[in-house]
Design a protein around this motif. Sequence first.
Motif, PDB file in Angstrom:
ATOM      1  N   GLY A  13       0.766  -1.211   0.046  1.00 10.44           N
ATOM      2  CA  GLY A  13       0.120   0.058  -0.176  1.00 10.44           C
ATOM      3  C   GLY A  13       1.075   1.292  -0.015  1.00 10.44           C
ATOM      4  O   GLY A  13       1.984   1.150   0.533  1.00 10.44           O
ATOM      5  N   SER A  15       3.013   4.558   0.842  1.00 10.89           N
ATOM      6  CA  SER A  15       3.590   4.986   1.946  1.00 10.89           C
ATOM      7  C   SER A  15       2.729   6.043   2.358  1.00 10.89           C
ATOM      8  O   SER A  15       2.245   6.999   1.943  1.00 10.89           O
ATOM      9  CB  SER A  15       4.882   5.547   1.613  1.00 10.89           C
ATOM     10  OG  SER A  15       5.623   6.189   2.796  1.00 10.89           O
ATOM     11  N   LYS A  19       0.242   1.407   6.862  1.00  7.46           N
ATOM     12  CA  LYS A  19       0.464  -0.030   6.972  1.00  7.46           C
ATOM     13  C   LYS A  19       1.080  -0.569   8.305  1.00  7.46           C
ATOM     14  O   LYS A  19       0.683  -1.514   8.988  1.00  7.46           O
ATOM     15  CB  LYS A  19       1.310  -0.433   5.886  1.00  7.46           C
ATOM     16  CG  LYS A  19       0.933  -0.374   4.437  1.00  7.46           C
ATOM     17  CD  LYS A  19       1.796  -0.618   3.290  1.00  7.46           C
ATOM     18  CE  LYS A  19       3.350   0.290   3.544  1.00  7.46           C
ATOM     19  NZ  LYS A  19       2.911   1.566   3.057  1.00  7.46           N
ATOM     20  N   ARG A  45      14.257   7.661  10.275  1.00 11.35           N
ATOM     21  CA  ARG A  45      13.474   8.617  10.737  1.00 11.35           C
ATOM     22  C   ARG A  45      13.418   8.833  12.114  1.00 11.35           C
ATOM     23  O   ARG A  45      13.709   7.784  12.923  1.00 11.35           O
ATOM     24  CB  ARG A  45      11.846   8.406  10.547  1.00 11.35           C
ATOM     25  CG  ARG A  45      11.718   8.540   8.872  1.00 11.35           C
ATOM     26  CD  ARG A  45       9.966   8.452   8.601  1.00 11.35           C
ATOM     27  NE  ARG A  45      10.102   8.108   7.315  1.00 11.35           N
ATOM     28  CZ  ARG A  45       9.013   7.100   6.810  1.00 11.35           C
ATOM     29  NH1 ARG A  45       8.546   6.108   7.543  1.00 11.35           N
ATOM     30  NH2 ARG A  45       9.051   6.994   5.377  1.00 11.35           N
ATOM     31  N   TYR A  54      13.745  -1.041  10.750  1.00 11.19           N
ATOM     32  CA  TYR A  54      14.660  -1.417   9.755  1.00 11.19           C
ATOM     33  C   TYR A  54      16.062  -1.808  10.320  1.00 11.19           C
ATOM     34  O   TYR A  54      16.462  -1.501  11.206  1.00 11.19           O
ATOM     35  CB  TYR A  54      14.785  -0.206   8.654  1.00 11.19           C
ATOM     36  CG  TYR A  54      13.732   0.043   7.626  1.00 11.19           C
ATOM     37  CD1 TYR A  54      13.382  -0.985   6.635  1.00 11.19           C
ATOM     38  CD2 TYR A  54      12.824   0.896   8.213  1.00 11.19           C
ATOM     39  CE1 TYR A  54      12.340  -0.430   5.969  1.00 11.19           C
ATOM     40  CE2 TYR A  54      11.778   1.208   7.317  1.00 11.19           C
ATOM     41  CZ  TYR A  54      11.550   0.460   6.230  1.00 11.19           C
ATOM     42  OH  TYR A  54      10.328   0.854   5.283  1.00 11.19           O
ATOM     43  N   TYR A  77      13.241   2.314  -4.312  1.00  9.75           N
ATOM     44  CA  TYR A  77      12.019   2.857  -3.951  1.00  9.75           C
ATOM     45  C   TYR A  77      12.210   4.406  -3.557  1.00  9.75           C
ATOM     46  O   TYR A  77      12.981   4.574  -2.523  1.00  9.75           O
ATOM     47  CB  TYR A  77      10.958   2.106  -2.997  1.00  9.75           C
ATOM     48  CG  TYR A  77       9.976   2.823  -2.601  1.00  9.75           C
ATOM     49  CD1 TYR A  77       8.762   2.461  -2.933  1.00  9.75           C
ATOM     50  CD2 TYR A  77       9.957   4.050  -1.521  1.00  9.75           C
ATOM     51  CE1 TYR A  77       7.681   3.423  -2.567  1.00  9.75           C
ATOM     52  CE2 TYR A  77       8.948   4.848  -1.181  1.00  9.75           C
ATOM     53  CZ  TYR A  77       7.608   4.343  -1.683  1.00  9.75           C
ATOM     54  OH  TYR A  77       6.492   5.060  -1.176  1.00  9.75           O
ATOM     55  N   THR A  84      14.222  -7.499   1.516  1.00  8.96           N
ATOM     56  CA  THR A  84      13.776  -8.626   2.978  1.00  8.96           C
ATOM     57  C   THR A  84      14.888  -9.372   3.115  1.00  8.96           C
ATOM     58  O   THR A  84      15.206 -10.378   2.103  1.00  8.96           O
ATOM     59  CB  THR A  84      12.656  -9.388   2.303  1.00  8.96           C
ATOM     60  OG1 THR A  84      11.426  -8.378   2.019  1.00  8.96           O
ATOM     61  CG2 THR A  84      12.124 -10.358   3.208  1.00  8.96           C
ATOM     62  N   ILE A 103       5.833  -4.641   2.330  1.00  6.48           N
ATOM     63  CA  ILE A 103       6.865  -4.337   1.156  1.00  6.48           C
ATOM     64  C   ILE A 103       5.984  -3.771   0.090  1.00  6.48           C
ATOM     65  O   ILE A 103       4.840  -3.983  -0.019  1.00  6.48           O
ATOM     66  CB  ILE A 103       7.813  -5.537   0.702  1.00  6.48           C
ATOM     67  CG1 ILE A 103       6.904  -6.586   0.237  1.00  6.48           C
ATOM     68  CG2 ILE A 103       8.567  -6.152   1.655  1.00  6.48           C
ATOM     69  CD1 ILE A 103       7.432  -7.669  -0.486  1.00  6.48           C
ATOM     70  N   ARG A 149       6.573  10.245  -2.795  1.00  8.65           N
ATOM     71  CA  ARG A 149       5.750   9.173  -2.265  1.00  8.65           C
ATOM     72  C   ARG A 149       4.348   9.289  -2.918  1.00  8.65           C
ATOM     73  O   ARG A 149       3.899   8.214  -3.228  1.00  8.65           O
ATOM     74  CB  ARG A 149       5.745   9.301  -0.702  1.00  8.65           C
ATOM     75  CG  ARG A 149       6.948   8.499  -0.292  1.00  8.65           C
ATOM     76  CD  ARG A 149       7.269   8.758   1.229  1.00  8.65           C
ATOM     77  NE  ARG A 149       8.120   7.786   1.800  1.00  8.65           N
ATOM     78  CZ  ARG A 149       9.455   7.539   1.633  1.00  8.65           C
ATOM     79  NH1 ARG A 149      10.078   8.512   0.611  1.00  8.65           N
ATOM     80  NH2 ARG A 149      10.088   6.448   2.099  1.00  8.65           N
TER      81      ARG A 149
HETATM   82  P1  5GP Z   1       9.231   3.960   4.240  1.00 11.26           P
HETATM   83  O1  5GP Z   1      10.483   4.489   3.679  1.00 11.26           O
HETATM   84  O2  5GP Z   1       7.922   4.721   4.176  1.00 11.26           O
HETATM   85  O3  5GP Z   1       9.390   3.007   5.285  1.00 11.26           O
HETATM   86  O4  5GP Z   1       8.803   2.620   2.903  1.00 11.26           O
HETATM   87  C1  5GP Z   1       8.630   2.805   1.739  1.00 11.26           C
HETATM   88  C2  5GP Z   1       8.124   1.706   0.993  1.00 11.26           C
HETATM   89  O5  5GP Z   1       9.130   0.599   1.075  1.00 11.26           O
HETATM   90  C3  5GP Z   1       7.014   1.314   1.558  1.00 11.26           C
HETATM   91  O6  5GP Z   1       5.858   0.871   0.668  1.00 11.26           O
HETATM   92  C4  5GP Z   1       7.170  -0.196   2.243  1.00 11.26           C
HETATM   93  O7  5GP Z   1       6.358  -0.930   2.440  1.00 11.26           O
HETATM   94  C5  5GP Z   1       8.381  -0.516   1.347  1.00 11.26           C
HETATM   95  N1  5GP Z   1       9.545  -1.584   1.928  1.00 11.26           N
HETATM   96  C6  5GP Z   1       9.823  -1.633   3.088  1.00 11.26           C
HETATM   97  N2  5GP Z   1      10.423  -2.453   3.290  1.00 11.26           N
HETATM   98  C7  5GP Z   1      10.678  -3.265   1.982  1.00 11.26           C
HETATM   99  C8  5GP Z   1      11.385  -4.276   1.660  1.00 11.26           C
HETATM  100  O8  5GP Z   1      11.997  -4.963   2.131  1.00 11.26           O
HETATM  101  N3  5GP Z   1      11.292  -4.563   0.213  1.00 11.26           N
HETATM  102  C9  5GP Z   1      10.587  -3.573  -0.620  1.00 11.26           C
HETATM  103  N4  5GP Z   1      10.333  -4.236  -1.836  1.00 11.26           N
HETATM  104  N5  5GP Z   1       9.605  -2.877  -0.197  1.00 11.26           N
HETATM  105  C10 5GP Z   1       9.987  -2.347   1.072  1.00 11.26           C
END
Ligand code: 5GP
Length: 199
Positions: A13, A15, A19, A45, A54, A77, A84, A103, A149
């Motif tokens: 979903g 950012s 989630k 953050r 993380y 991203y 993962t 993810i 985002r």
């Molecule tokens: P944020 O920076 O907001 O924590 O995460 C940004 C995006 O990265 C979110 O959509 C989250 O679900 C995704 N994300 C977090 N960890 C992983 C990962 O290990 N693999 C992938 N493909 N996406 C991830």
Amino acid sequence: MMKKTAKLFIISGPSGVGKSTVIHRALQNFTDFYFSVSATTRCARPGEKEGIDYFFIGKEEFEKGIQNQQFLEYTCYCENYYGTPRKAVEEHLNLGYNVLLDIEIEGASQVKQHMPDSVTVFIVPPDLQELERRLRSRGTDSEDKIAGRLARAKKEFEKAPDYDYLIINDNVENASQELTAIIQAEQFRYDCRKAVLEV
Ligand code: 5GP
Ligand code: ADP
């Protein structure tokens, strides 16, 4: 105890949709879950903890991990790597724990290809204005990060039909109850419980 097969749940979903909030609340209803902690090259953050939110690592270390096949999936991203860690997921599944991944869409599609039995859930906000409001209210991202985002969110919505379940997060309590119900129902599936008949 009844023997059952462990399941892999993938939650995606945009950012800021909620989630982490919804997953955290839903997982309080279960004792047999491992939440996969991803590795990322983005900066922590305020309030985020190493090894809990993380594993915050450098680009070089991440790229070494890619070469050594340490990631079950990974993607780039909004200019940062996310992946993962493979070992922890495989070990927990082998021990009988259900595993949950938070993810984005490209990683989800990679995992679904390798592990077609995984259960996929897509979470959407009631509308885009609310998504923007939540990204701002979190107070952790700069304006250009929020714009990146939001642009990415539109691409992600297009992939929602590929998922097994859809949750509209207009209310945290309802959304976490819906995720709980999905997890519970999936555990009652024949393929998940059939091991008990094979004893
Ligand atoms: P944020 O920076 O907001 O924590 O995460 C940004 C995006 O990265 C979110 O959509 C989250 O679900 C995704 N994300 C977090 N960890 C992983 C990962 O290990 N693999 C992938 N493909 N996406 C991830
Ligand atoms: P994600 O993990 O999808 O990036 P977060 O869980 O960090 O999103 O949530 C982003 C912000 O939105 C947080 O400030 C959170 O408290 C808030 N939030 C989450 N769900 C809701 C909701 N249903 N209604 C209002 N605010 C929400």
